[in-house]
Design an enzyme around this catalytic site. Sequence first.
Site, short mmCIF file in Angstrom:
data_model
loop_
_atom_site.label_atom_id
_atom_site.label_comp_id
_atom_site.label_asym_id
_atom_site.label_seq_id
_atom_site.Cartn_x
_atom_site.Cartn_y
_atom_site.Cartn_z
N SER A 128 -2.01 4.53 8.34
CA SER A 128 -1.38 3.23 8.13
C SER A 128 -0.37 2.98 9.23
CB SER A 128 -0.69 3.23 6.76
OG SER A 128 0.17 2.12 6.65
N TYR B 15 4.68 7.69 0.42
CA TYR B 15 3.42 7.14 0.92
C TYR B 15 3.36 7.26 2.44
CZ TYR B 15 -0.09 3.55 2.09
OH TYR B 15 -1.18 2.87 2.61
N1 LIG Z 1 -4.01 -2.64 1.89
C1 LIG Z 1 -3.19 -2.37 2.90
O1 LIG Z 1 -2.35 -3.18 3.26
C2 LIG Z 1 -3.30 -1.06 3.63
C3 LIG Z 1 -2.54 -0.88 4.79
C4 LIG Z 1 -2.63 0.32 5.46
C5 LIG Z 1 -3.45 1.32 4.99
N2 LIG Z 1 -4.18 1.14 3.87
C6 LIG Z 1 -5.02 2.23 3.39
O2 LIG Z 1 -6.36 1.79 3.25
C7 LIG Z 1 -7.01 2.49 2.20
C8 LIG Z 1 -7.65 1.53 1.22
O3 LIG Z 1 -6.63 0.71 0.67
P1 LIG Z 1 -6.90 -0.55 -0.27
O4 LIG Z 1 -5.86 -1.53 0.06
O5 LIG Z 1 -8.33 -0.93 -0.23
O6 LIG Z 1 -6.53 0.09 -1.69
P2 LIG Z 1 -6.99 -0.30 -3.18
O7 LIG Z 1 -5.86 0.10 -4.06
O8 LIG Z 1 -7.48 -1.71 -3.23
O9 LIG Z 1 -8.24 0.67 -3.43
C9 LIG Z 1 -8.09 2.04 -3.51
C10 LIG Z 1 -9.28 2.65 -4.22
O10 LIG Z 1 -9.08 4.07 -4.31
C11 LIG Z 1 -9.43 4.51 -5.60
N3 LIG Z 1 -8.73 5.74 -5.96
C12 LIG Z 1 -7.40 5.89 -6.23
N4 LIG Z 1 -7.13 7.15 -6.57
C13 LIG Z 1 -8.31 7.83 -6.53
C14 LIG Z 1 -8.68 9.18 -6.80
N5 LIG Z 1 -7.76 10.08 -7.21
N6 LIG Z 1 -9.97 9.53 -6.64
C15 LIG Z 1 -10.90 8.62 -6.26
N7 LIG Z 1 -10.60 7.34 -5.99
C16 LIG Z 1 -9.32 6.95 -6.13
C17 LIG Z 1 -9.04 3.36 -6.51
O11 LIG Z 1 -9.72 3.43 -7.76
C18 LIG Z 1 -9.45 2.15 -5.67
O12 LIG Z 1 -10.79 1.80 -5.91
C19 LIG Z 1 -5.93 3.39 1.60
O13 LIG Z 1 -6.00 4.66 2.18
C20 LIG Z 1 -4.65 2.71 2.00
O14 LIG Z 1 -3.56 3.62 2.04
C21 LIG Z 1 -4.12 -0.04 3.17
#
Ligand SMILES: NC(=O)c1ccc[n+]([C@@H]2O[C@H](COP(=O)([O-])OP(=O)(O)OC[C@H]3O[C@@H](n4cnc5c(N)ncnc54)[C@H](O)[C@@H]3O)[C@@H](O)[C@H]2O)c1
Length: 294
Positions: free
Chosen positions: A170, A183
Site C-alpha cells: 500500500s 496496518y
Molecule cells: N482499498 C484501498 O484503498 C487499498 C489501498 C491500498 C492497498 N489495498 C490493499 O488491497 C487489497 C484488497 O483490498 P480491498 O480494498 O479490495 O479490500 P476488501 O475489504 O474490499 O476485500 C478484502 C477481502 O479479503 C477477504 N478476507 C479478509 N480476511 C480474510 C482471511 N482471513 N482469509 C481469507 N480472506 C479474507 C475479505 O472477506 C474480502 O473479501 C488489500 O490487501 C488491501 O490492504 C487497498
Amino acid sequence: MRDLLALIVISTWEVIRATFQFFMPKLKKPVTGEVVLITGAAQGIGRELALKYALEGATVVCVDIDQKANLETVRMIGELGKIKGYAYMCDVSDYQNVMDTCKQIEEEVGNVTILVNNAAVLFANRFWEWSKSEIESTINVNLLGNLWMVKAILPSMMKNNYGHIVAMSSMACFVSSPNITPYGATKCAIKGFMDGLRNELAMVNNRKIKVTTVYPYVIETQMAKLCKMKYPSLMPSIKPKRAAEVIVSAQRRDVENLTIPTHYFLIPIVLQFLPIRVSQLWMNYVQVSFQRNN
Ligand SMILES: NC(=O)c1ccc[n+]([C@@H]2O[C@H](COP(=O)([O-])OP(=O)(O)OC[C@H]3O[C@@H](n4cnc5c(N)ncnc54)[C@H](O)[C@@H]3O)[C@@H](O)[C@H]2O)c1
Ligand SMILES: *[C@@H]1O[C@H](CO)[C@@H](O)[C@H](O)[C@H]1NC(C)=O
Ligand SMILES: *[C@@H]1O[C@H](CO)[C@@H](O)[C@H](O)[C@H]1NC(C)=O
C-alpha cells in the site's frame, strides 16, 4: 580484481537495460493456461482481479473466508462465458487451513502458476485505542496470511521453475497514515518480504519465478469506506476495476514494483529527501485520513 571489473560492466549494462525498460515496457505475456489463485476474491480489488484474469482466459481460483460472496464472484466469472472459476473457503491467517486448501486446489485444479496475495483487513483507531485482537488479526491476516500462502504454493513453482507471486502492499507503506499504524506496519512488512523473496530467488538463480509488489493509493472498495479525503479532486481515489486492469497488466509485463496511480512512484522518492516536518505539513493539508471504527 577481474571479478570486480566484470561486476561493474554487468551492473552498467543492467542499469541501461532497466532505464530502457522503464520507457519501453515489456510485452504482456498471455495468461491463457495459467492457474491464478487470488485471495480475498469475494469483493473489492480481489473480485475485479478474478474477473479480469478470467476475461483474459486464465483459470481462476478464488479464495476467501466469505464463501457466499466468493461464490458470487465465481458466478460472475461463469457469466463471462469464457472459463470456469473455482471457489475455496479458507482463512489465510490459519496455517493448517491454508496448507489443506492449497493441497486440495492442487489436486482438483492443478498447480497454481500465479499467486495474488490480496486478502487483508483494515481497522482504524488511535494506536493506543487499538484492541489486542484487532492488532493480532491485522498481523495474522495481512502479514502471516501472505507468508502461509507463499509457503504453500512456492514449492511447486520451484519444482517447475515457473510462476509469479503478486502481493498487495500500500502507499501506506511509504506515507504512514495516522490511525492505521498496525496496518501500515504490515504493509511495510509485505514490502520487506517481497523484496527479500525476489533477491532470494535471484540468488538461487531462479529467475523464472517473478515477484510483483503493488502499492495502491485509495481504491473505492468496502475497505476504503473508512478513508476520508479533504480534497478528493486533488488526489482522486481509483475505481477497483481500473486498479485490477493496471495490476494484471503489470503482472503480465513482469513489473517488479507498481504504484497505483502509476505516477505516484515519485512520492516515496521525493519523501526520502524531505524533512519529516514537511511531509507532516503536507499530510495535514491533503488530509487523507482514516476514521476511527469504534
Ligand atoms: N482499498 C484501498 O484503498 C487499498 C489501498 C491500498 C492497498 N489495498 C490493499 O488491497 C487489497 C484488497 O483490498 P480491498 O480494498 O479490495 O479490500 P476488501 O475489504 O474490499 O476485500 C478484502 C477481502 O479479503 C477477504 N478476507 C479478509 N480476511 C480474510 C482471511 N482471513 N482469509 C481469507 N480472506 C479474507 C475479505 O472477506 C474480502 O473479501 C488489500 O490487501 C488491501 O490492504 C487497498
Ligand atoms: C504439478 O507440479 C508437480 C511438480 O513439478 C508435477 O509433478 C505435477 O505433475 C504437476 N501437476 C500438474 C497437474 O501439472
Ligand atoms: C523494486 O523495489 C525494490 C526496493 O523496494 C528495489 O530493490 C528494486 O530494484 C525495485 N525494482 C525496480 C524494477 O525498480
